[in-house]
Scaffold this motif. Structure first.
Motif, short mmCIF file in Angstrom:
data_model
loop_
_atom_site.label_atom_id
_atom_site.label_comp_id
_atom_site.label_asym_id
_atom_site.label_seq_id
_atom_site.Cartn_x
_atom_site.Cartn_y
_atom_site.Cartn_z
N ASP A 394 0.83 -1.22 0.00
CA ASP A 394 0.00 0.00 0.00
C ASP A 394 0.85 1.26 0.00
O ASP A 394 0.54 2.24 -0.67
CB ASP A 394 -0.92 0.04 1.22
N THR A 395 1.93 1.22 0.78
CA THR A 395 2.81 2.39 0.83
C THR A 395 3.44 2.63 -0.53
O THR A 395 3.54 3.77 -1.01
CB THR A 395 3.91 2.19 1.89
N LEU A 396 3.82 1.56 -1.17
CA LEU A 396 4.45 1.67 -2.48
C LEU A 396 3.47 2.22 -3.51
O LEU A 396 3.83 3.03 -4.37
CB LEU A 396 4.95 0.29 -2.90
N ARG A 397 2.21 1.80 -3.38
CA ARG A 397 1.18 2.35 -4.27
C ARG A 397 1.06 3.84 -4.04
O ARG A 397 0.94 4.63 -4.98
CB ARG A 397 -0.16 1.68 -3.99
N HIS A 398 1.10 4.21 -2.77
CA HIS A 398 0.95 5.62 -2.37
C HIS A 398 2.10 6.47 -2.93
O HIS A 398 1.90 7.62 -3.31
CB HIS A 398 0.93 5.64 -0.84
N THR A 399 3.30 5.89 -3.03
CA THR A 399 4.44 6.65 -3.56
C THR A 399 4.59 6.43 -5.06
O THR A 399 5.63 6.75 -5.63
CB THR A 399 5.77 6.24 -2.87
N LEU A 400 3.57 5.84 -5.68
CA LEU A 400 3.57 5.58 -7.12
C LEU A 400 4.78 4.77 -7.54
O LEU A 400 5.39 5.02 -8.58
CB LEU A 400 3.51 6.90 -7.90
N GLY A 401 5.17 3.83 -6.67
CA GLY A 401 6.25 2.92 -7.02
C GLY A 401 7.63 3.41 -6.61
O GLY A 401 8.61 2.67 -6.76
N ASN A 402 7.73 4.62 -6.10
CA ASN A 402 9.05 5.15 -5.72
C ASN A 402 9.59 4.42 -4.49
O ASN A 402 9.08 4.55 -3.38
CB ASN A 402 8.92 6.66 -5.47
N ARG A 403 10.65 3.62 -4.70
CA ARG A 403 11.22 2.78 -3.63
C ARG A 403 11.82 3.61 -2.50
O ARG A 403 11.64 3.30 -1.32
CB ARG A 403 12.30 1.87 -4.22
N THR A 404 12.60 4.61 -2.88
CA THR A 404 13.31 5.39 -1.87
C THR A 404 12.32 6.06 -0.92
O THR A 404 12.46 6.01 0.30
CB THR A 404 14.16 6.48 -2.56
#
Ligand SMILES: Nc1ncnc2c1ncn2[C@@H]1O[C@H](COP(=O)(O)OP(=O)(O)OP(=O)(O)O)[C@@H](O)[C@H]1O
Ligand SMILES: [Mg+2]
Length: 440
Positions: A394-404
């Protein structure tokens, strides 16, 4: 915060009592658990009970449960074995505290378990106006309903009302209706007579009577079951209550403050909250705006927390840089003041330079969300691994895939994040792809 320490007089106990007093706690000491139980039954409550881990703490905790007395217990030990400490936690103690305690540890436990008797910070015009209104409400004796999102400072405002009322010299008693198990809430609020149920071996004075002459705060009032709502309504209208198993009503002189972070009108429409009770409660309503709608408060609170938390953690006091303030003001703060406080806590600990910089600010998604639904978190029944996986995805979705960015929000290293994602990919879980090269 009222702390009750149980145990035979020893120098370590006196040291702990001093440390707690220095941090603003009211401390009482009784030599034995039966003596503590007597005080609690008489409604001379405590917010925290400190019990010797070596002193049949399991029996003590079971006794409290049997008499439906709801109160956090922390075990202490003087040169006690790890096995005893572990057994105390198993028996239901919230924490274990080695005595004589480190002052920081006492502070942390007081803060974690209890309320904060803190200064109310206010800089935004919307808040100034609200506090003006609150002062005028405080002068009356009528019920006040305080609404607002989780972590906006509802309890803080309730204490403000109490301090500015003619009851300021009387007790302020707070009950969180969502935190007390449903089966114990009636006893907690109204008390019971000896023999009212199995386990009721003595009369117990409830929180209504304990608050006599002062203010009773009922937090999360929407979490009260309808039968208790009826009892509460009667208490408000008649100014008297019935102990469970009691033959005669008891007069109480209290000012009631209720809070809710759920829409009570909607609860009425859904049939879970009594319309007549809402009508009585909502004559005077104070609506706390979310933090994002009071930008001047964000900066003022951030400075306040930076100083306070540095002192509390024994760290150097660093001012916030202009950039840090700008970043803080731009964030959405779904967890409101509480989230801001947690965020500053991390920043104070992480900062290395002369100031707290924008890079030291790492808001979390967890803090705010968790608080929004104190009961229905929907986590029970799921494994830690599953919950971790949904949090990461979910967090990754929230950052639009931005890993950092995701790793920053989650508070884990980018390497750990990559390893987890590789594992999920391997298990066939769809993982949001990284943004295109130039966007990342
Ligand atoms: N105006 C303020 N000044 C200083 N501290 C504040 C202020 N408002 C809130 N806080 C701090 O933020 C935290 C959350 O405040 P509080 O418990 O009053 O919020 P709440 O609305 O009752 O939250 P919840 O809905 O979760 O019960 C507390 O640690 C409190 O001390
Ligand atoms: Mg609250």
């Amino acid at each position: 915060m009222r702390v009750l320490i149980v145990g035979a007089a020893r120098p370590e106990i006196a040291l702990a009592a001093d440390a707690a007093r220095e941090r603003g706690a009211e401390v009482r000491h009784v030599p034995s658990f039966p003596a503590a139980l007597d005080l609690l039954r008489q409604g001379q409550g405590a917010d925290l009970l400190l019990v010797d881990a070596d002193d049949e703490i399991d029996a003590a905790i079971a006794r409290l449960a049997a008499e439906r007395i709801f109160l956090p217990v922390v075990a202490y030990g003087i040169g006690c074995t790890p096995q005893r400490a572990a057994a105390a936690i198993k028996a239901g103690a919230r924490e274990f505290l080695p005595f004589p305690p480190e002052p920081e540890l006492i502070a942390a436990i007081l803060e974690a378990v209890g309320e904060s008797r803190q200064e109310l910070v206010c800089a935004d015009p919307r808040m100034t106006e609200l506090l003006g209104l609150a002062r005028r409400f405080a002068a009356t004796d009528a019920c006040v309903l305080v609404t607002g999102e989780s972590g906006t400072g509802k309890e803080m405002l309730a204490r403000f009302l109490h301090r500015h009322s003619r009851r300021a010299g009387g007790p302020f008693v707070a009950v969180n209706c969502a935190a007390v198990p449903e089966s114990l809430l009636e006893s907690e609020l109204f008390g019971h007579e000896k023999g009212a149920f199995t386990g009721a071996v003595a009369r117990r004075i409830g929180r209504f009577e304990e608050a006599n002459g002062g203010t009773l705060l009922l937090d999360e009032i929407s979490e009260m079951e309808p039968r208790l709502q009826a009892k509460l309504l009667r208490a408000i209208q008649e100014r008297e209550i019935d102990r469970i198993g009691g033959r005669h009503p008891v007069k109480v002189d209290i000012r009631l403050i209720a809070t809710s972070n759920r829409d009570l009108e909607q609860a009425v429409a859904e049939g879970t909250f009594r319309a007549d009770l809402l009508f009585r409660l909502s004559v005077l309503t104070l609506e706390l705006p979310p933090l994002r709608e009071r930008p001047a408060d964000i900066a003022a609170l951030a400075r306040h927390f930076a100083t306070k938390l540095a002192r509390l953690n024994g760290l150097p006091e660093r001012p916030l840089s202009e950039d840090a303030i700008r970043r803080l003001t731009a964030l959405p703060w779904r967890g409101n003041v509480r989230e801001l406080e947690n965020c500053l806590h991390r920043a104070v600990v992480l900062a290395r330079g002369e100031r707290i910089e924008a890079e030291d600010i790492h808001p979390t998604v967890g803090a705010g969300r968790q608080q929004e639904q104190p009961k229905a978190t929907g986590l029970v029944g799921r494994t830690v691994a599953e919950v971790e996986r949904s949090l990461i995805i979910d967090t990754l979705r929230h950052t639009l895939g931005n890993r950092t960015q995701a790793a920053g929000i989650l508070g884990i290293s980018i390497r750990t994040l990559r390893n987890k994602l590789r594992q999920y990919g391997g298990e066939g879980v769809p993982v949001p792809p990284p943004p295109t090269e130039h966007a990342a």
